[in-house]
Design an enzyme around this catalytic site. Structure first.
Site, PDB file in Angstrom:
ATOM      1  N   ASP A   1       0.780  -1.246   0.000  1.00 34.56           N
ATOM      2  CA  ASP A   1       0.000   0.000   0.000  1.00 34.56           C
ATOM      3  C   ASP A   1       0.811   1.296   0.000  1.00 34.56           C
ATOM      4  O   ASP A   1       0.449   2.258   0.683  1.00 34.56           O
ATOM      5  CB  ASP A   1      -0.972   0.015   1.193  1.00 34.56           C
ATOM      6  CG  ASP A   1      -1.863  -1.218   1.254  1.00 34.56           C
ATOM      7  OD1 ASP A   1      -1.915  -1.974   0.269  1.00 34.56           O
ATOM      8  OD2 ASP A   1      -2.498  -1.423   2.301  1.00 34.56           O
TER       9      ASP A   1
ATOM     10  N   LYS B   1      -7.013  -4.778  -2.955  1.00 36.77           N
ATOM     11  CA  LYS B   1      -7.638  -5.364  -1.773  1.00 36.77           C
ATOM     12  C   LYS B   1      -8.520  -4.362  -1.042  1.00 36.77           C
ATOM     13  O   LYS B   1      -8.347  -3.159  -1.192  1.00 36.77           O
ATOM     14  CB  LYS B   1      -6.570  -5.928  -0.824  1.00 36.77           C
ATOM     15  CG  LYS B   1      -5.671  -4.873  -0.212  1.00 36.77           C
ATOM     16  CD  LYS B   1      -4.567  -5.529   0.619  1.00 36.77           C
ATOM     17  CE  LYS B   1      -3.686  -4.514   1.293  1.00 36.77           C
ATOM     18  NZ  LYS B   1      -4.316  -3.700   2.325  1.00 36.77           N
TER      19      LYS B   1
ATOM     20  N   CYS C   1      -2.231  -1.975   7.865  1.00 35.22           N
ATOM     21  CA  CYS C   1      -2.127  -3.011   6.836  1.00 35.22           C
ATOM     22  C   CYS C   1      -0.855  -3.847   6.951  1.00 35.22           C
ATOM     23  O   CYS C   1      -0.893  -5.063   6.765  1.00 35.22           O
ATOM     24  CB  CYS C   1      -2.243  -2.386   5.449  1.00 35.22           C
ATOM     25  SG  CYS C   1      -3.877  -1.649   5.173  1.00 35.22           S
TER      26      CYS C   1
END
Length: 180
Positions: A14, A76, A108
């Site tokens: 991310d 995701k 995350c």
């Protein structure tokens, strides 16, 4: 346990365009992640990239996305990259060891690491290649991941373990170009 190039996957979590301005030392995190990614390519260590809700947070920053195949990028919605099992179906997802970079460390990254550990994987979190919006959140997450069984490492620790020995052409090339 040592980090082996033949057993490792570099997992970049991310590091996305719209999230980056809020991340502490984001540019440094990108630089350290890119450094590892370039060496991983040279050593045939697969790279997987995850993107959390890219419609809202944008794609992965271009320098990390460059040269990465589409099937190595996982969109995701779960905070954990490992929650739905899709990660393990991607190229390199079946390896035993994961070298982890990304953000946010306490969300995350940590949830992914905890799931990977629960699954029985060996996990190495690169301290200078993870970040959060607040330093205290990063510090707490690193402590919790270490207590859960993850190894907290530096980027050079990873690379020297991947190389295993000096004197090879690969060692000379990587030393000349990347180690200062």
């Amino acid at each position: 346990m040592r980090i082996k190039a033949s057993q490792s996957t570099l997992l970049i979590i991310d590091i996305q365009e719209r999230l980056l301005p809020a991340i502490l030392d984001g540019e440094s995190m990108i630089e350290n992640t890119s450094w590892l990614q370039q060496i991983a390519r040279r050593m045939n260590v697969p790279t997987l990239i995850t993107e959390q809700y890219s419609k809202g947070l944008g794609p992965t920053v271009p320098v990390l996305r460059e040269g990465v195949e589409a099937d190595a990028i996982l969109e995701k919605m779960d905070f954990s990259s490992a929650a739905d099992g899709e990660l393990f179906k991607r190229p390199g997802g079946d390896r035993q060891q994961f070298v982890v970079c990304g953000c946010e460390t306490h969300v995350c990254v940590m949830q992914t690491v905890l799931d990977l550990l629960e699954r029985g994987n060996q996990v190495f979190v690169v301290e200078e290649a993870v970040s959060s919006r607040r330093a205290s959140d990063k510090a707490l997450a690193l402590t919790r991941m270490r207590q859960a069984g993850a190894e907290i490492v530096s980027r050079e620790m990873v690379v020297f373990e991947w190389m295993e020995r000096a004197g090879t052409d690969l060692f000379k090339s990587i030393s000349r170009e990347f180690i200062r």
